[in-house]
Design a protein around this motif. Structure first.
Motif, PDB file in Angstrom:
ATOM      1  N   MET A  16       0.829  -1.204   0.000  1.00 49.14           N
ATOM      2  CA  MET A  16       0.000   0.000   0.000  1.00 49.14           C
ATOM      3  C   MET A  16       0.869   1.263   0.000  1.00 49.14           C
ATOM      4  SD  MET A  16      -3.044   0.907   2.642  1.00 49.14           S
ATOM      5  CE  MET A  16      -3.757   2.539   2.728  1.00 49.14           C
ATOM      6  N   THR A  17       1.945   1.267   0.775  1.00 51.04           N
ATOM      7  CA  THR A  17       2.844   2.433   0.774  1.00 51.04           C
ATOM      8  C   THR A  17       3.513   2.611  -0.580  1.00 51.04           C
ATOM      9  OG1 THR A  17       4.676   1.115   1.666  1.00 51.04           O
ATOM     10  CG2 THR A  17       3.305   2.298   3.242  1.00 51.04           C
ATOM     11  N   LEU A  18       3.891   1.498  -1.220  1.00 53.23           N
ATOM     12  CA  LEU A  18       4.512   1.593  -2.544  1.00 53.23           C
ATOM     13  C   LEU A  18       3.528   2.176  -3.564  1.00 53.23           C
ATOM     14  CD1 LEU A  18       6.568  -1.724  -2.837  1.00 53.23           C
ATOM     15  CD2 LEU A  18       7.378   0.561  -2.267  1.00 53.23           C
ATOM     16  N   MET A  19       2.267   1.716  -3.504  1.00 52.94           N
ATOM     17  CA  MET A  19       1.254   2.249  -4.409  1.00 52.94           C
ATOM     18  C   MET A  19       1.045   3.741  -4.161  1.00 52.94           C
ATOM     19  SD  MET A  19      -2.799   1.433  -4.663  1.00 52.94           S
ATOM     20  CE  MET A  19      -3.054   2.472  -3.222  1.00 52.94           C
ATOM     21  N   SER A  20       0.935   4.118  -2.893  1.00 55.79           N
ATOM     22  CA  SER A  20       0.738   5.524  -2.534  1.00 55.79           C
ATOM     23  C   SER A  20       1.914   6.372  -2.992  1.00 55.79           C
ATOM     24  CB  SER A  20       0.556   5.645  -1.020  1.00 55.79           C
ATOM     25  OG  SER A  20       0.503   6.993  -0.619  1.00 55.79           O
ATOM     26  N   ASP A  21       3.131   5.868  -2.770  1.00 59.03           N
ATOM     27  CA  ASP A  21       4.322   6.613  -3.168  1.00 59.03           C
ATOM     28  C   ASP A  21       4.409   6.772  -4.676  1.00 59.03           C
ATOM     29  OD1 ASP A  21       4.967   6.769  -0.522  1.00 59.03           O
ATOM     30  OD2 ASP A  21       6.459   5.172  -0.567  1.00 59.03           O
ATOM     31  N   CYS A  22       4.017   5.725  -5.421  1.00 51.98           N
ATOM     32  CA  CYS A  22       4.036   5.817  -6.887  1.00 51.98           C
ATOM     33  C   CYS A  22       3.064   6.887  -7.383  1.00 51.98           C
ATOM     34  CB  CYS A  22       3.677   4.466  -7.502  1.00 51.98           C
ATOM     35  SG  CYS A  22       4.982   3.227  -7.395  1.00 51.98           S
ATOM     36  N   VAL A  23       1.872   6.937  -6.794  1.00 54.61           N
ATOM     37  CA  VAL A  23       0.885   7.949  -7.189  1.00 54.61           C
ATOM     38  C   VAL A  23       1.420   9.348  -6.905  1.00 54.61           C
ATOM     39  CG1 VAL A  23      -1.403   8.883  -6.700  1.00 54.61           C
ATOM     40  CG2 VAL A  23      -1.093   6.418  -6.894  1.00 54.61           C
ATOM     41  N   ILE A  24       1.995   9.523  -5.705  1.00 54.16           N
ATOM     42  CA  ILE A  24       2.554  10.831  -5.329  1.00 54.16           C
ATOM     43  C   ILE A  24       3.666  11.247  -6.276  1.00 54.16           C
ATOM     44  CG2 ILE A  24       3.972  11.974  -3.588  1.00 54.16           C
ATOM     45  CD1 ILE A  24       1.186  12.085  -2.756  1.00 54.16           C
ATOM     46  N   LEU A  25       4.585  10.326  -6.576  1.00 54.66           N
ATOM     47  CA  LEU A  25       5.733  10.656  -7.424  1.00 54.66           C
ATOM     48  C   LEU A  25       5.299  10.986  -8.842  1.00 54.66           C
ATOM     49  CD1 LEU A  25       8.343   8.011  -6.199  1.00 54.66           C
ATOM     50  CD2 LEU A  25       8.338  10.467  -5.776  1.00 54.66           C
ATOM     51  N   ILE A  26       4.366  10.207  -9.389  1.00 56.07           N
ATOM     52  CA  ILE A  26       3.920  10.453 -10.759  1.00 56.07           C
ATOM     53  C   ILE A  26       3.223  11.816 -10.864  1.00 56.07           C
ATOM     54  CG2 ILE A  26       2.318   9.702 -12.559  1.00 56.07           C
ATOM     55  CD1 ILE A  26       2.886   6.817 -11.658  1.00 56.07           C
ATOM     56  N   LEU A  27       2.268  12.059  -9.960  1.00 53.35           N
ATOM     57  CA  LEU A  27       1.513  13.314 -10.028  1.00 53.35           C
ATOM     58  C   LEU A  27       2.387  14.522  -9.714  1.00 53.35           C
ATOM     59  CD1 LEU A  27      -1.909  12.308  -8.408  1.00 53.35           C
ATOM     60  CD2 LEU A  27      -1.351  12.598 -10.825  1.00 53.35           C
ATOM     61  N   SER A  28       3.271  14.382  -8.716  1.00 52.05           N
ATOM     62  CA  SER A  28       4.134  15.514  -8.360  1.00 52.05           C
ATOM     63  C   SER A  28       5.133  15.821  -9.474  1.00 52.05           C
ATOM     64  CB  SER A  28       4.870  15.235  -7.047  1.00 52.05           C
ATOM     65  OG  SER A  28       5.699  14.092  -7.172  1.00 52.05           O
ATOM     66  N   ASP A  29       5.619  14.775 -10.162  1.00 50.05           N
ATOM     67  CA  ASP A  29       6.516  15.011 -11.299  1.00 50.05           C
ATOM     68  C   ASP A  29       5.794  15.745 -12.429  1.00 50.05           C
ATOM     69  OD1 ASP A  29       8.661  13.851 -10.094  1.00 50.05           O
ATOM     70  OD2 ASP A  29       8.445  11.901 -11.052  1.00 50.05           O
ATOM     71  N   VAL A  30       4.559  15.322 -12.696  1.00 48.93           N
ATOM     72  CA  VAL A  30       3.774  15.986 -13.742  1.00 48.93           C
ATOM     73  C   VAL A  30       3.517  17.445 -13.379  1.00 48.93           C
ATOM     74  CG1 VAL A  30       1.521  16.051 -14.881  1.00 48.93           C
ATOM     75  CG2 VAL A  30       2.690  13.861 -14.561  1.00 48.93           C
ATOM     76  N   LEU A  31       3.129  17.692 -12.119  1.00 50.12           N
ATOM     77  CA  LEU A  31       2.867  19.069 -11.681  1.00 50.12           C
ATOM     78  C   LEU A  31       4.136  19.916 -11.729  1.00 50.12           C
ATOM     79  CD1 LEU A  31       0.479  18.473  -8.633  1.00 50.12           C
ATOM     80  CD2 LEU A  31      -0.112  19.386 -10.889  1.00 50.12           C
ATOM     81  N   LEU A  32       5.268  19.310 -11.374  1.00 50.22           N
ATOM     82  CA  LEU A  32       6.535  20.038 -11.403  1.00 50.22           C
ATOM     83  C   LEU A  32       6.887  20.455 -12.826  1.00 50.22           C
ATOM     84  CD1 LEU A  32       9.006  20.978  -9.724  1.00 50.22           C
ATOM     85  CD2 LEU A  32      10.085  18.805 -10.307  1.00 50.22           C
ATOM     86  N   LEU A  33       6.706  19.549 -13.781  1.00 47.35           N
ATOM     87  CA  LEU A  33       7.000  19.868 -15.179  1.00 47.35           C
ATOM     88  C   LEU A  33       6.046  20.941 -15.713  1.00 47.35           C
ATOM     89  CD1 LEU A  33       7.670  16.267 -16.566  1.00 47.35           C
ATOM     90  CD2 LEU A  33       9.356  18.075 -16.188  1.00 47.35           C
ATOM     91  N   LEU A  34       4.764  20.814 -15.358  1.00 47.80           N
ATOM     92  CA  LEU A  34       3.795  21.822 -15.796  1.00 47.80           C
ATOM     93  C   LEU A  34       4.140  23.197 -15.231  1.00 47.80           C
ATOM     94  CD1 LEU A  34       0.430  19.848 -15.383  1.00 47.80           C
ATOM     95  CD2 LEU A  34       1.619  20.398 -17.520  1.00 47.80           C
TER      96      LEU A  34
END
Length: 268
Positions: A16-34
Motif C-alpha cells: 500500500m505504501t509503494l502504491m501511494s508513493d508511486c501515485v505521489i511521485l507520478i503526479l508531483s513530477d507531472v505538476l513540477l514539469l507543468l
C-alpha cells in the motif's frame, strides 16, 4: 506469486505504501514539469489532481503509523498478533486509513465549493495549491489539520518505541535479537515518518517565504520537493524491502529467475 506476501499484514501495508508513493511521485513530477514550463490546465482538472495528491500525502504517513502499531503488537502482544493482525483486519485498516486521509479533503472541498462560482472550473491557469486558497483562514485551517495529524502520529510512534524498548530490555536470547530488530524498524519508520510529516509543514513555510521573495520561494519549493517528497518515498523499499530477510531472498530469486535457489539446492 507468494501467498505469504498478500496474507500477511505488514506486507499488505508495504504494498500500500509503494502504491501511494508511486501515485505521489507520478503526479508531483507531472505538476513540477507543468509548473516549470508554465503550462496551463483547466481548474476543474487541477482540482482533481490536487485532491488526489492531498489524499495520498496523508495515506503514506498513516500507513507507516499503522505498520509501527503492527510491530508493537507483534513484539509486545505476541499471543494476540494472529488475531489482531489478520488479513481481514488489514483490509479494515486500509478502509480506515483512506477515510481518515480523506477527511481534510472533505473539509477543504466543502469550503471551496461554497466559496466559488461555476465559472471558476472552466478557467485555465498554472496548477498550484494557491489557486484554491481563497481566504487566509483557509490556509490556517489547512495548517491546523496537518499539525493535528502530525501530533497524533508522533505520539503513536513514540509510544510504540518506548514500549518495544521496554520489552527489548527484558527479553533474552533469540527473543532479544528479534525485539531489537523490531526496535530498529520502528526507529527507521520514525525517521521516514518525520520526513513525510514535515511535508505537511512545507505549505506553511512556503507561504511565508513567498511573501518575502518569489525567487527564494521557487528555490525552497524545489528543495522541499527533493528532500521531503522524493527522499521518504525512496526509503520505503529499503526499510521494508531489502531489510526484510524473507522479502529480500524471494526478490533476489525473482530477479535472478530462480538461479539463486537452484544454486543453494545444489550446494546443499
Amino acid at each position: 506469486m507468494k501467498d505469504f506476501f498478500y496474507t500477511t499484514m505488514r506486507y499488505i501495508f508495504f504494498a500500500m505504501t509503494l502504491m501511494s508513493d508511486c501515485v505521489i511521485l507520478i503526479l508531483s513530477d507531472v505538476l513540477l514539469l507543468l509548473f516549470h514550463f508554465h503550462f496551463t490546465i483547466q481548474m476543474s482538472f487541477c482540482l482533481i489532481v490536487y485532491v488526489t495528491v492531498s489524499l495520498y500525502t496523508f495515506i503514506t504517513p498513516l500507513t507507516l503509523t499503522v505498520m509501527t502499531l503492527e510491530r508493537f503488537v507483534a513484539i509486545c502482544m505476541p499471543l494476540r498478533h494472529g488475531e489482531l493482525c489478520s488479513t481481514r483486519s488489514a483490509l479494515h485498516c486500509i478502509l480506515i486509513i483512506h477515510a481518515i486521509s480523506a477527511l481534510p479533503d472533505v473539509i477543504f472541498l466543502s469550503i471551496f465549493f461554497a466559496s466559488v462560482n461555476h465559472s471558476f472550473y472552466t478557467q485555465s491557469g498554472e496548477c498550484s495549491v494557491e489557486n484554491f486558497i481563497l481566504h487566509t483562514w483557509q490556509g490556517h485551517l489547512r495548517s491546523a489539520i496537518s499539525q493535528f495529524y502530525f501530533l497524533i502520529m508522533v505520539i503513536i510512534i513514540m509510544f510504540s518505541y518506548f514500549k518495544i524498548m521496554k520489552v527489548a530490555r527484558a527479553a533474552s536470547g533469540q527473543n532479544r535479537k528479534s525485539t531489537r530488530k523490531g526496535l530498529r524498524t520502528v526507529v527507521l519508520h520514525g525517521f521516514q515518518l518525520f520526513l513525510c510529516l514535515f511535508l505537511l509543514w512545507c505549505p506553511i513555510i512556503e507561504a511565508a517565504v513567498r511573501q518575502i521573495n518569489v525567487v527564494l520561494y521557487v528555490n525552497v519549493r524545489y528543495f522541499n520537493y527533493i528532500v521531503f517528497i522524493l527522499s521518504p518515498r525512496c526509503l520505503s523499499p529499503l526499510i521494508y524491502g531489502l531489510r526484510d530477510e524473507r522479502f529480500f531472498v524471494d526478490l533476489r530469486s525473482f530477479v535472478l529467475c530462480g538461479l539463486y535457489k537452484k544454486q543453494l539446492s545444489n550446494e546443499s
